[in-house]
Design a protein around this motif. Structure first.
Motif, PDB file in Angstrom:
ATOM      1  N   LEU A 111      10.978 -65.107  43.560  1.00 44.59           N
ATOM      2  CA  LEU A 111      10.115 -66.402  44.040  1.00 44.59           C
ATOM      3  C   LEU A 111       8.908 -66.531  43.116  1.00 44.59           C
ATOM      4  CD1 LEU A 111      10.666 -67.481  47.666  1.00 44.59           C
ATOM      5  CD2 LEU A 111      11.619 -68.587  45.728  1.00 44.59           C
ATOM      6  N   GLN A 112       8.264 -65.305  42.738  1.00 45.72           N
ATOM      7  CA  GLN A 112       7.074 -65.275  42.148  1.00 45.72           C
ATOM      8  C   GLN A 112       7.087 -66.098  40.593  1.00 45.72           C
ATOM      9  OE1 GLN A 112       5.384 -61.675  41.172  1.00 45.72           O
ATOM     10  NE2 GLN A 112       5.502 -60.900  43.208  1.00 45.72           N
ATOM     11  N   ARG A 113       8.362 -66.159  40.236  1.00 43.45           N
ATOM     12  CA  ARG A 113       8.580 -67.058  39.070  1.00 43.45           C
ATOM     13  C   ARG A 113       8.027 -68.481  39.043  1.00 43.45           C
ATOM     14  NH1 ARG A 113      14.524 -65.043  36.928  1.00 43.45           N
ATOM     15  NH2 ARG A 113      14.365 -62.804  37.556  1.00 43.45           N
ATOM     16  N   LEU A 114       8.177 -68.826  40.316  1.00 44.02           N
ATOM     17  CA  LEU A 114       8.217 -70.267  40.613  1.00 44.02           C
ATOM     18  C   LEU A 114       6.995 -70.548  41.514  1.00 44.02           C
ATOM     19  CD1 LEU A 114       9.344 -73.070  39.712  1.00 44.02           C
ATOM     20  CD2 LEU A 114      10.876 -72.917  41.608  1.00 44.02           C
ATOM     21  N   PHE A 115       7.014 -69.804  42.672  1.00 45.11           N
ATOM     22  CA  PHE A 115       6.024 -70.138  43.835  1.00 45.11           C
ATOM     23  C   PHE A 115       4.957 -69.077  43.757  1.00 45.11           C
ATOM     24  CE2 PHE A 115      10.122 -72.193  45.295  1.00 45.11           C
ATOM     25  CZ  PHE A 115       9.432 -73.323  45.697  1.00 45.11           C
ATOM     26  N   PRO A 116       3.653 -69.533  44.283  1.00 46.56           N
ATOM     27  CA  PRO A 116       2.706 -68.564  44.462  1.00 46.56           C
ATOM     28  C   PRO A 116       3.031 -67.982  46.072  1.00 46.56           C
ATOM     29  CG  PRO A 116       1.695 -70.837  44.719  1.00 46.56           C
ATOM     30  CD  PRO A 116       3.200 -70.847  44.235  1.00 46.56           C
ATOM     31  N   PRO A 117       2.500 -66.706  46.095  1.00 45.76           N
ATOM     32  CA  PRO A 117       2.998 -65.840  47.498  1.00 45.76           C
ATOM     33  C   PRO A 117       2.614 -66.869  48.582  1.00 45.76           C
ATOM     34  CG  PRO A 117       1.586 -64.631  45.946  1.00 45.76           C
ATOM     35  CD  PRO A 117       1.437 -66.019  45.195  1.00 45.76           C
ATOM     36  N   ALA A 118       3.469 -66.746  49.556  1.00 49.60           N
ATOM     37  CA  ALA A 118       3.519 -67.801  50.638  1.00 49.60           C
ATOM     38  C   ALA A 118       3.688 -66.800  51.866  1.00 49.60           C
ATOM     39  CB  ALA A 118       4.377 -68.900  50.681  1.00 49.60           C
ATOM     40  N   ARG A 119       3.001 -66.742  52.879  1.00 49.80           N
ATOM     41  CA  ARG A 119       3.129 -65.781  54.052  1.00 49.80           C
ATOM     42  C   ARG A 119       3.798 -66.920  55.229  1.00 49.80           C
ATOM     43  NH1 ARG A 119       0.672 -60.982  53.739  1.00 49.80           N
ATOM     44  NH2 ARG A 119       0.905 -60.870  56.287  1.00 49.80           N
ATOM     45  N   TRP A 120       4.683 -66.397  55.543  1.00 50.09           N
ATOM     46  CA  TRP A 120       5.541 -66.649  56.897  1.00 50.09           C
ATOM     47  C   TRP A 120       6.192 -65.756  57.400  1.00 50.09           C
ATOM     48  CZ3 TRP A 120      10.880 -67.894  57.322  1.00 50.09           C
ATOM     49  CH2 TRP A 120      11.513 -67.771  55.999  1.00 50.09           C
ATOM     50  N   GLU A 121       6.683 -65.671  58.752  1.00 52.21           N
ATOM     51  CA  GLU A 121       7.361 -64.706  59.380  1.00 52.21           C
ATOM     52  C   GLU A 121       8.662 -64.934  59.681  1.00 52.21           C
ATOM     53  OE1 GLU A 121       6.290 -61.564  59.533  1.00 52.21           O
ATOM     54  OE2 GLU A 121       4.583 -62.068  58.436  1.00 52.21           O
ATOM     55  N   GLY A 122       9.745 -64.256  59.913  1.00 52.95           N
ATOM     56  CA  GLY A 122      11.013 -64.475  60.363  1.00 52.95           C
ATOM     57  C   GLY A 122      11.794 -64.748  59.187  1.00 52.95           C
ATOM     58  N   GLU A 123      13.248 -65.054  59.727  1.00 57.46           N
ATOM     59  CA  GLU A 123      14.076 -65.133  58.380  1.00 57.46           C
ATOM     60  C   GLU A 123      14.627 -66.434  58.311  1.00 57.46           C
ATOM     61  OE1 GLU A 123      17.264 -62.584  59.666  1.00 57.46           O
ATOM     62  OE2 GLU A 123      15.946 -60.712  58.872  1.00 57.46           O
ATOM     63  N   ARG A 124      14.721 -67.431  59.414  1.00 57.10           N
ATOM     64  CA  ARG A 124      15.502 -68.523  59.167  1.00 57.10           C
ATOM     65  C   ARG A 124      14.603 -69.772  58.803  1.00 57.10           C
ATOM     66  NH1 ARG A 124      19.274 -67.807  64.442  1.00 57.10           N
ATOM     67  NH2 ARG A 124      19.608 -70.316  64.371  1.00 57.10           N
ATOM     68  N   LEU A 125      15.407 -70.701  58.450  1.00 59.86           N
ATOM     69  CA  LEU A 125      14.843 -72.037  58.185  1.00 59.86           C
ATOM     70  C   LEU A 125      13.742 -72.366  59.317  1.00 59.86           C
ATOM     71  CD1 LEU A 125      13.956 -74.478  56.302  1.00 59.86           C
ATOM     72  CD2 LEU A 125      16.071 -75.667  57.170  1.00 59.86           C
ATOM     73  N   SER A 126      14.249 -72.477  60.481  1.00 61.76           N
ATOM     74  CA  SER A 126      13.565 -72.782  61.733  1.00 61.76           C
ATOM     75  C   SER A 126      12.209 -72.080  61.979  1.00 61.76           C
ATOM     76  CB  SER A 126      14.400 -72.653  62.955  1.00 61.76           C
ATOM     77  OG  SER A 126      14.933 -71.488  63.008  1.00 61.76           O
TER      78      SER A 126
END
Ligand SMILES: [Zn+2]
Length: 534
Positions: A111-126
Motif C-alpha cells: 500500500l505504501q506505493r499509493l497511500f501514506p501509512p495509516a493506523r487502524w486496528e482489526g481486519e474487517r471493513l467494519s
C-alpha cells in the motif's frame, strides 16, 4: 422547533437536468423542506442570501482515492473546497480493508506505493469503519472494496490463477465487506495483483454483488488494448449480472487517440442490450498514477524488496529496456506511449525529483532516462507517483459530453504532500469553468446533473444528489461567472475560486474557501430501495 433556514433568491440547479430557476430553498432539521419561487420576505426564518449565486446539490466524486482521509490528523479539504460533499473511495482495486493479520506486513509494504501509512486496528471493513467513524469525515464516505486487496489477502502477489479455495476466500471476504456496508467491488487491472487475474475470476466475484451494488473498473488497458478492455468490462456485467462503471474513461497514448469514438458506441450498444454500464471522467488531458506502473508485470509479482533487487540487477535492467522499447503483450506501456518527457514526477517519499520529467531528471543526474527511472524508484522504494501527458482534448470532451458520463476526480490519496495532479484540487470547478462557461460543451444544468443526481442514482447514494423536499441538505453555492480551477501541473495545489459556501445536512461547513472547523460528513451505506424522490 429550531427556526428554519431559507437560502434565498439563488439560481437553483436541482441536479436532475431540468432548467435552472430562481427560487428559495427552505431547510429544517438538515433536510430540504420546500423549494418555492423566490420571495422578498421570509417570516420566522434564518436567511442566507444567495442572489447572484447558483445553488446546487453538493457534488459527488465517484472516483476518489481518499480512503485514508479520515485517518489523517489534519482535515483533507481538497474535495470540500471544490463543492464536493460525497466521495466514493476504494477505487481501482485498492481498498484499505479487509486486511487479514497473516498478510498485514505484505499489505502495508504494498500500500505504501499509493497511500501514506495509516493506523487502524482489526481486519474487517467494519473495523476500519469503526475507526474512521471515530475520527469523523469531512465529506460523506462511500467505500468500495478492492479486488486487488481481496486477491492479495487470498493469495499474495502471485502471478497465476487462484485455486478454488483461494477464489472462495476472495468471495467470502467480498460478501463480508458488502454486508458491512461496501457499495460494490472495484478492480484495477493494470496494477498488480489485479493484472494477474483472468476475466473468469472477476465474473465469479462480481456474481456476489446485489442489484444495489456495482462493479467499477480501471480496465485492463486504456491505450493499445482499450477496445478489448471495455469489452471485458461489459462481459463481466453481462455474465455476472451486475451493474458496471468504467472508471476514468480515456484513450491514452498518441497512437490511440480517437478510440473513444468506438468505445462510447460499444457502451451505448451494451446498454441497449441490457447491461447497465456507465462511465466517468476527469476533465484533464494528463493522467496520474504510481511511478511503478512504468514497470512491466514481470517485475511486480514479488514483495517490494525483491522488486527493488530486480531493478538493481543488470539482467533485469536489460529486460526492462526491452520491455519499454518493444512493449509486452497485454501491458500498458506508459513510457512507450508518452515518452520520457511525457512523464512528470509528482510526489515522492523524500520529495526529491518532484515537478521534473523523467527526461529532466536524467539531465539533472547526467544519466540516461531509463537509469533515471530506476534510480527514482529505488531511492524512493517505489513510493513515487507521476503525471502522464497521455490524452487528446478531443477524447476528453467527447467522453465528457456523453450523457452517460459522470465526473470523478481520481485524486490520489491525501497526506503525501508533493505536487499531485491538479485534478485533486480542481476537477469539479474545472468542468464548470472550462466546459460550461468557456467552451459551452455542456449546459450548466447538464454539468451539475453529471456531478449529482446521475451518480447518486448509479452508486445508490442515499437521500442526496438533488435539491428536492425530503432530501438531505448537502448543497453548494457558487458564482458561475467566477468559478475557476487552477491547472498548473508543476505547481498544482491552489484551491479553486468562486465557491461561496458548502453546506452539509443544513449546516455550512466551508465559507469562501475557509473551513469552519467541523467534520460534518457521514459514512454512507448504499440504498437498497429507492434513493429518495425518484
Ligand atoms: Zn484508476
Amino acid at each position: 422547533m429550531p427556526e428554519p433556514t431559507v437560502i434565498a433568491g439563488g439560481l437553483v440547479v436541482d441536479g436532475t437536468g431540468v432548467s435552472a430557476a430562481q427560487a428559495d430553498v427552505w431547510i429544517a432539521d438538515g433536510r430540504v423542506t420546500d423549494v418555492q419561487p423566490a420571495a422578498d420576505y421570509h417570516a420566522g426564518a434564518t436567511v442566507i442570501d444567495a442572489q447572484g449565486l447558483v445553488v446546487a446539490p453538493g457534488f459527488i466524486d465517484v472516483h476518489s482515492h481518499a480512503d485514508n482521509a479520515p485517518l489523517l490528523p489534519e482535515p483533507d479539504l481538497t474535495k470540500l473546497r471544490q463543492g464536493v460533499t460525497t466521495e466514493v473511495v476504494g477505487n481501482c482495486g485498492f481498498s484499505l480493508a479487509p486486511r487479514l493479520a497473516s498478510r498485514r506486513e505484505q499489505f502495508a509494504a504494498f500500500l505504501q506505493r499509493l497511500f501514506p501509512p495509516a493506523r487502524w486496528e482489526g481486519e474487517r471493513l467494519s473495523d476500519l469503519l469503526a475507526e474512521t467513524d471515530r475520527r469523523g469525515y469531512v465529506t460523506n464516505y462511500a467505500p468500495l472494496v478492492g479486488h486487488g486487496t481481496l486477491r492479495l489477502m487470498a493469495m499474495g502477489m502471485e502471478a497465476r490463477e487462484p485455486t478454488a479455495t483461494e477464489l472462495r476466500e476472495m468471495g467470502r471476504l467480498l460478501r463480508q465487506a458488502l454486508e458491512e456496508g461496501a457499495f460494490g467491488l472495484s478492480s484495477g487491472l493494470i496494477y498488480p495483483p489485479g493484472l494477474f487475474s483472468r476475466t473468469d475470476e472477476l465474473i465469479e466475484l462480481a456474481g456476489h454483488l446485489s442489484p444495489h451494488h456495482l462493479y467499477t473498473s480501471h480496465i485492463r488497458g486504456e491505450g493499445a488494448h482499450l477496445e478489448e478492455s471495455v469489452a471485458e468490462a461489459i462481459r463481466i456485467g453481462r455474465e455476472a449480472g451486475c451493474r458496471v462503471q468504467i472508471s476514468h474513461h480515456k484513450a491514452a497514448g498518441r497512437p490511440h487517440w480517437g478510440k473513444t469514438r468506438t468505445t462510447l458506441a460499444m457502451l451505448a450498444e451494451a446498454r441497449a442490450r441490457g447491461v447497465e454500464v456507465d462511465q466517468d471522467v476527469y476533465p484533464y488531458t494528463a493522467a496520474s498514477t504510481m511511478l511503478a506502473a512504468c514497470l512491466p508485470p514481470a517485475f511486480l509479482d514479488v514483495p517490494e524488496p525483491d522488486v527493488l533487487r530486480r531493478l538493481e540487477d543488470p539482467d533485469w535492467r536489460d529486460r526492462l529496456r526491452r520491455a519499454l522499447a518493444e512493449g509486452v503483450p497485454g501491458w500498458e506501456n506508459h513510457v512507450g506511449d508518452c515518452g520520457w518527457d511525457g512523464i512528470l514526477i509528482s510526489s515522492t517519499a523524500s520529495h526529491q525529483f518532484e515537478g521534473r520529467t523523467l527526461a529532466e531528471v536524467a539531465g539533472d543526474l547526467g544519466v540516461e532516462p531509463l537509469e533515471a527511472l530506476v534510480r527514482v524508484l529505488v531511492r524512493e522504494r517505489l513510493r513515487a507517483s507521476m503525471v502522464i501527458f497521455s490524452m487528446d482534448e478531443a477524447d476528453v470532451t467527447r467522453v465528457l459530453a456523453d450523457p452517460r458520463t459522470m465526473v470523478g476526480s481520481d485524486g490520489l490519496p491525501p497526506g503525501f504532500g508533493g505536487r499531485p495532479h491538479p485534478r485533486l484540487f480542481g476537477t469539479f470547478p474545472r468542468v464548470l469553468a472550462r466546459y460550461v462557461r468557456e467552451l459551452g460543451l455542456l449546459s450548466l444544468e447538464e454539468a451539475v446533473r453529471k456531478m449529482t443526481w446521475q451518480p447518486a442514482q448509479k452508486f445508490r447514494i442515499p437521500e442526496r444528489g438533488r435539491v428536492a423536499p425530503g432530501l438531505i441538505a448537502d448543497l453548494v453555492a457558487f458564482d458561475r461567472d467566477r468559478i475557476q480551477d487552477h491547472c498548473d501541473y508543476r505547481d498544482p495545489g491552489r484551491p479553486p475560486d468562486g465557491i461561496a459556501w458548502v453546506m452539509q445536512a443544513g449546516q455550512v461547513a466551508l465559507e469562501q474557501g475557509r473551513f469552519l472547523g467541523e467534520r460534518l460528513g457521514r459514512r454512507l451505506e448504499p440504498a437498497s430501495g429507492g434513493i429518495g424522490q425518484e
